[in-house]
Design a protein around this motif. Structure first.
Motif, PDB file in Angstrom:
ATOM      1  N   GLY A 684       0.558  -0.858  -0.193  1.00 52.41           N
ATOM      2  CA  GLY A 684      -0.151   0.372   0.275  1.00 52.41           C
ATOM      3  C   GLY A 684       1.150   1.232  -0.547  1.00 52.41           C
ATOM      4  O   GLY A 684      -0.034   2.319   0.153  1.00 52.41           O
ATOM      5  N   HIS A 685       2.063   0.895  -0.673  1.00 46.96           N
ATOM      6  CA  HIS A 685       3.399   2.309   0.132  1.00 46.96           C
ATOM      7  C   HIS A 685       3.778   2.723  -1.272  1.00 46.96           C
ATOM      8  O   HIS A 685       3.954   0.907  -1.678  1.00 46.96           O
ATOM      9  CB  HIS A 685       3.777   2.714   1.171  1.00 46.96           C
ATOM     10  N   THR A 686       4.364   3.173  -1.493  1.00 45.32           N
ATOM     11  CA  THR A 686       5.624   3.190  -2.720  1.00 45.32           C
ATOM     12  C   THR A 686       7.085   4.491  -1.843  1.00 45.32           C
ATOM     13  O   THR A 686       6.622   4.758  -1.384  1.00 45.32           O
ATOM     14  CB  THR A 686       4.729   4.269  -3.586  1.00 45.32           C
ATOM     15  N   ILE A 687       7.503   4.114  -2.481  1.00 50.70           N
ATOM     16  CA  ILE A 687       9.304   4.436  -2.318  1.00 50.70           C
ATOM     17  C   ILE A 687       9.458   6.161  -2.746  1.00 50.70           C
ATOM     18  O   ILE A 687       9.546   5.243  -4.495  1.00 50.70           O
ATOM     19  CB  ILE A 687      10.499   3.631  -2.710  1.00 50.70           C
ATOM     20  N   LEU A 688       9.896   6.496  -2.329  1.00 54.28           N
ATOM     21  CA  LEU A 688       9.896   8.028  -3.159  1.00 54.28           C
ATOM     22  C   LEU A 688      11.124   8.780  -2.742  1.00 54.28           C
ATOM     23  O   LEU A 688      11.066   8.557  -1.786  1.00 54.28           O
ATOM     24  CB  LEU A 688       9.043   9.423  -2.859  1.00 54.28           C
ATOM     25  N   LEU A 854      -0.024  14.442   4.997  1.00 52.26           N
ATOM     26  CA  LEU A 854       0.474  13.706   4.898  1.00 52.26           C
ATOM     27  C   LEU A 854       0.894  12.425   6.152  1.00 52.26           C
ATOM     28  O   LEU A 854       1.828  12.326   6.084  1.00 52.26           O
ATOM     29  CB  LEU A 854       1.743  14.386   3.532  1.00 52.26           C
ATOM     30  N   THR A 855       0.035  12.495   6.530  1.00 54.93           N
ATOM     31  CA  THR A 855       0.404  11.256   7.366  1.00 54.93           C
ATOM     32  C   THR A 855       0.486   9.471   7.325  1.00 54.93           C
ATOM     33  O   THR A 855       1.583   9.387   8.051  1.00 54.93           O
ATOM     34  CB  THR A 855      -0.972  10.867   8.658  1.00 54.93           C
ATOM     35  N   ALA A 874      -2.027   6.558  -1.608  1.00 59.60           N
ATOM     36  CA  ALA A 874      -2.887   7.846  -2.012  1.00 59.60           C
ATOM     37  C   ALA A 874      -1.797   8.797  -2.155  1.00 59.60           C
ATOM     38  O   ALA A 874      -2.867  10.229  -2.659  1.00 59.60           O
ATOM     39  CB  ALA A 874      -4.540   7.501  -1.057  1.00 59.60           C
ATOM     40  N   GLU A 875      -1.249   9.515  -1.779  1.00 57.56           N
ATOM     41  CA  GLU A 875      -0.542  10.661  -0.838  1.00 57.56           C
ATOM     42  C   GLU A 875       0.259  10.469  -1.814  1.00 57.56           C
ATOM     43  O   GLU A 875       1.342  11.808  -1.734  1.00 57.56           O
ATOM     44  CB  GLU A 875       0.344  10.453   0.327  1.00 57.56           C
ATOM     45  N   ALA A 879       2.773  14.432  -2.210  1.00 61.49           N
ATOM     46  CA  ALA A 879       3.526  14.310  -1.430  1.00 61.49           C
ATOM     47  C   ALA A 879       4.957  15.011  -2.458  1.00 61.49           C
ATOM     48  O   ALA A 879       5.883  15.472  -1.984  1.00 61.49           O
ATOM     49  CB  ALA A 879       4.369  12.663  -0.368  1.00 61.49           C
ATOM     50  N   SER A 880       5.104  13.975  -3.078  1.00 60.58           N
ATOM     51  CA  SER A 880       5.885  14.710  -4.523  1.00 60.58           C
ATOM     52  C   SER A 880       5.905  16.750  -4.006  1.00 60.58           C
ATOM     53  O   SER A 880       7.213  17.128  -4.920  1.00 60.58           O
ATOM     54  CB  SER A 880       4.930  14.019  -5.742  1.00 60.58           C
ATOM     55  N   LYS A 881       4.861  17.373  -4.730  1.00 59.32           N
ATOM     56  CA  LYS A 881       4.502  18.273  -4.598  1.00 59.32           C
ATOM     57  C   LYS A 881       5.297  18.847  -3.685  1.00 59.32           C
ATOM     58  O   LYS A 881       5.647  20.139  -2.873  1.00 59.32           O
ATOM     59  CB  LYS A 881       3.689  18.530  -4.699  1.00 59.32           C
TER      60      LYS A 881
END
Length: 915
Positions: A684-688, A854-855, A874-875, A879-881
């Protein structure tokens, strides 16, 4: 009447310990005095502690008068393999004698003999007069002297050694130590002994035969034929060695015993000596005030360290008193004791507090006695009780909390349910903001440097090697002395360092960059990053196959198997068996040089085996250092790897990563890049990954005020293409790649030789490229020249945010040292400003993410110019911005730049996918 007690201090051991453990310092006259300062502090500490404990009546410091002694007449090669004293230590020897005399302590030496002989002569003379004698030394040779009334105090280990201690070390009593030393020899003194006989074998022989002479007279009784032959062959060496290790104990006493009476340090001579050499922290111990010097520390409080006054808190009533007193005062120093250096796994063993110099306590919570299943708790408070009491104190906004490397304590306490909230100070980071480049920032070093006090070593309470214990098994009395002292030292350091901060311009970097990171980095370390163990295992297997294939190819090229990892065997294969003619040998070992530079040179000349060995080394390192090691470093409770970020380890302000080091994962090779794919996001998460684009080159353009580079960045152009056009006259794939190498090399002060190696060209052509580069971009040459001159004038360089990097060797007469410092001077403002910018971004990031709601986004890693996040799916867009906005404005408003900062964002299921 109290029995007279003579202490004989082996001064040479103190000198070299001081020289190698403390930073290089110079006095107002420009004379090196680092060893003098350390020696003076250690001698003073010894006198204070002895007075507090046993109150010796007599004391003398014994030194060597010169290199040549009567032993050289017996054996010219005696100590011949010892290198000469370091060049900057030589002028300190007479100053150390001045320091001893300033204490009104006799300083005794004698030509033609060694300090050990003088010590032996004084020791036996004093025993004959009815004295007790203690020899202060770590020298094993002096253990021959131990007898009733005479013991050894080892200041390195903080232990006393009597007859039983000698037997434990040598397996023979003191009167036979010389016999053992004669057989085993001594490489440091170049005493030959008998080849092949070590400490254990020597002790066994002496226990059986009693003396060297008796052993050699009865060789037929030696059971092992080979040993018997060896002894016969080296008999003369053994006899000569026995003479060399014997102490000459009948020398006339140059200073009568009566004149060795220990007196209180006289303020006048001692004060004059300390003032002359600028030892401000030591002056404080005399209760004197000195005029503040912009570059020097303020005096420390004139309060002795009295360990017996520290309190062990074992009742709720006393704990409540300490907490209430801390809240009343509004200041408390805190330190934690644990059973591990890994803050994310360590169990809390105790907490120490200090409220003022000398007023400190230790609160044990998890100490044990006994071993294994028989271990049982000692009398102490339980963890829930202590946590409940400390939480209000550490959360109180009206109380300043002080720590040394506070990040460690924050992590440990938070994992045990205690939140340490602002305001707080970190003495390690205060020192870092003031003295980067002037030495380390660990507590022991800071204490010796600023307080003139050497704290109890950790190993002195936990032991070493097989005898080592974890802190939870340290008896409470010793644990209290050690732990409370740490808090006490930390509190005293705060006063010394805080007072310097505003005067020396360190406030902005400490308050706005370094201190705010403590809690941020603690959060990152607790979070860790998820690692796919199966992916690492597959990579390890792939490396193993590749390594095996390379070994087969290397053995075929070499004409047979050998140990590829052995530089000696590899050198013999390349330059003897294969007959390569261009090798060189190490001046120290005489072995062929096979380091990476030499192998790359050979590979560049078309030597296939050299290229294969380089590949073998790379794959072996990837497997052992990363894919194998990372599997072992996965925390079983979290399934994640929790690296530790060192906040004060580099001179430029950059963070470093350890246990494991995630900043050095190689990414230039395909196999290396694959490791990053094992770092993955939770479901449910992504590495940024957010990476500053060419931040150091942008800073060069801005700081050097180079119009052409500023223009290309302002227009969003390609700086490497610009350099290719300016230097080579055209932009192709090859010239751009070469231009990239030139761009990154020149800002680090690379020489023509170094650039030639990187580009694979001759030195003349490389020199031409460098000159052409400077002619096209003159602002960079001007920046480099002005920066180096500024460093020579004031001894340091600064980042745009005011972080200073001190360069002690910038005016060195040694060309190599000076050139190294000049390169550092050019690089530090660039690399340091880059580090400051990313740290400012990190400090602002948690609030920015929270303000945006952005919790599900958290920052995990900082690697060079890159920040790595784990983001709820979903963030990702939002979050990128936020992340990009924070990072690109991190320099503002403190340091506006003439070129824009640019951040590139990548995302994916793994760290590798995010690039």
């Amino acid at each position: 009447m109290t029995k007279q007690h003579l202490y004989l201090v082996d001064g040479s051991g103190y000198i070299f310990r001081a020289y190698f453990s403390l930073p290089k310092l110079t006095d107002p006259q420009g004379t090196p005095v680092g060893a003098v300062h350390g020696f003076t502090a250690m001698l003073w500490k010894l006198i204070e502690e002895l007075n507090a404990a046993e109150a010796p009546t007599h004391l003398a410091v014994i030194l060597d008068a010169g290199a040549k002694t009567f032993r050289n007449d017996i054996y010219p090669a005696y100590k011949a393999n010892r290198p000469p004293a370091p060049e900057d230590l030589v002028p300190q020897f007479p100053l150390i004698r001045d320091a001893v005399r300033a204490f009104s302590v006799p300083c005794i030496d004698q030509p033609g003999v060694e300090a050990d002989d003088i010590i032996a002569s004084y020791a036996l003379a004093a025993l004959a007069e009815g004295f007790n004698v203690t020899v202060v030394s770590s020298d094993k040779d002096l253990m021959q002297l131990v007898q009733p009334g005479l013991d050894i105090f080892d200041p390195m280990k903080n232990i006393r050694i009597g007859r039983d201690g000698v037997i434990e070390k040598f397996a023979v009593p003191p009167e036979q130590v010389g016999e053992v030393l004669a057989l085993m020899g001594d490489t440091s003194d170049n005493i030959p002994g008998v080849r092949g006989i070590g400490p254990k074998g020597a002790a066994e022989l002496i226990l059986e035969f009693g003396t060297v002479d008796n052993l050699l007279a009865n060789l037929d009784a030696v059971k092992r034929p080979k040993l018997r032959d060896t002894l016969a062959e080296h008999a003369e060496n053994a006899r000569m060695s026995r003479i060399l290790v014997s102490l000459k104990d009948d020398l006339p006493l140059a200073v009568p015993l009566a004149d060795l009476t220990l007196k209180d340090p006289p303020h006048g001579p001692l004060g004059a000596f300390l003032t002359k050499h600028g030892f401000r922290s030591l002056m404080a111990k005399l209760g004197r005030e000195m005029e503040a010097d912009a570059a020097g520390p303020e005096p420390a409080p004139d309060v002795a360290f009295t360990h017996k006054d520290y309190e062990t808190v074992t009742t709720s009533e006393r704990l409540a008193w300490w907490v209430a007193e801390a809240r009343t005062r509004g200041l408390v120093a805190v330190d934690t004791e644990t059973d591990s250096l890994d803050a994310t796994r360590a169990a809390l063993v105790g907490v120490s507090l200090a409220l003022e110099p000398g007023l400190a306590c230790y609160i044990p919570v998890a100490h044990k006695k006994g071993e294994g299943l028989l271990a049982e708790a000692v009398e102490q408070l339980d963890i829930p009780t202590v946590i409940a009491a400390l939480n209000p104190l550490f959360a109180d906004a009206a109380v300043l909390k002080v720590g040394q490397n506070l990040k460690y304590d924050l992590i440990v306490l938070r994992r045990h349910g205690v939140a340490v909230l602002a305001p707080y100070d970190d003495t390690m980071l205060l020192s870092y903001a003031l003295d980067a480049g002037r030495g380390g920032h660990g507590m022991d070093e800071l204490s010796a440097k600023h307080l003139g006090h050497t704290p109890i070593p950790f190993k002195a309470v936990t032991g070493t090697a097989k005898a080592a214990i974890t802190f939870d098994f340290v008896p409470l009395d010793r644990a209290t002395e050690y732990a409370a002292e740490d808090a006490d030292v930390t509190l005293r350091l705060l006063g010394v360092l805080r007072d310097r901060l505003w005067r020396e311009g360190g406030t902005r970097i400490y308050e706005t960059v370094d201190r705010p990171l403590v809690a941020v980095i603690a959060d990152m370390e607790i979070a860790g990053i998820k690692v796919d163990r199966a992916a690492l295992a597959r990579l390890s297997a792939a490396y193993e196959v590749e390594i095996a294939a390379l070994e087969t190819q290397i053995f075929e090229l070499a004409g047979g198997p050998f140990s590829i990892g052995s530089p000696k065997q590899l050198g013999e294969i390349l330059f003897e068996k294969m007959g390569l003619k261009t090798g060189k040998k190490s001046s120290k070992t005489g072995a062929w040089t096979t380091d990476v530079t030499e192998l790359e040179r050979l590979a560049g000349d078309g030597v296939e085996i050299a290229a294969k060995v380089l590949d073998w080394r790379q794959n072996s390192k990837l497997k052992s250092t990363y894919t194998d090691a990372l599997q072992a470093q996965i925390n079983l409770a979290t399934g994640r790897v929790h690296t530790s970020f060192a906040l004060a380890a580099t001179s430029t302000g950059r963070l470093s990563s350890n246990d494991p080091n995630l900043q050095n994962i190689p990414i230039r090779t395909e196999m290396g890049r694959k490791i990053r794919y094992a770092f993955v996001a939770e479901p449910g998460h992504t590495i940024l990954a957010a990476d500053y684009n060419q931040i150091e080159l942008r800073l060069v353009a801005a700081i050097a005020d180079e119009p052409a580079l500023k223009a290309v960045y302002a227009a969003g152009g390609d700086v490497h293409a610009l350099t290719a056009q300016e230097v080579f006259g055209e932009v192709t794939r090859d010239t751009r790649a070469r231009a990239k190498t030139i761009n990154f090399s020149i800002i680090y002060g690379i020489s023509a030789f170094g650039l030639a190696q990187r580009l694979g060209i001759d030195r003349g052509e490389a020199a031409r490229y460098i000159e052409l580069y400077f002619s096209r971009f003159p602002g960079i040459r001007r920046y480099m020249a002005e920066t180096i001159q500024g460093a020579k004038d004031c001894g340091y360089v600064s980042t745009l945010f005011g972080r200073k990097t001190h360069l002690s060797m910038i005016n060195s007469k040694n060309a190599g040292e000076r050139q190294f410092a000049e390169r550092a001077a050019v690089n530090a403002p660039i690399q340091g400003t880059s580090a400051d910018i990313i740290k400012r971004a990190m400090a602002r990031m948690p609030a920015a993410l929270a303000d945006a709601g952005l919790t599900g986004t958290r920052m995990l890693l900082q690697v060079h110019d890159e920040l790595v996040f784990e983001v709820a799916d979903a963030e990702v867009e939002a979050a990128s911005k936020v992340i990009k906005t924070v990072m690109e404005a991190a320099n503002l408003p403190a340091a506006p730049l003439a070129v824009p900062l640019a951040v590139e964002i990548g995302t994916g299921a793994s760290w590798g996918d995010a690039h």
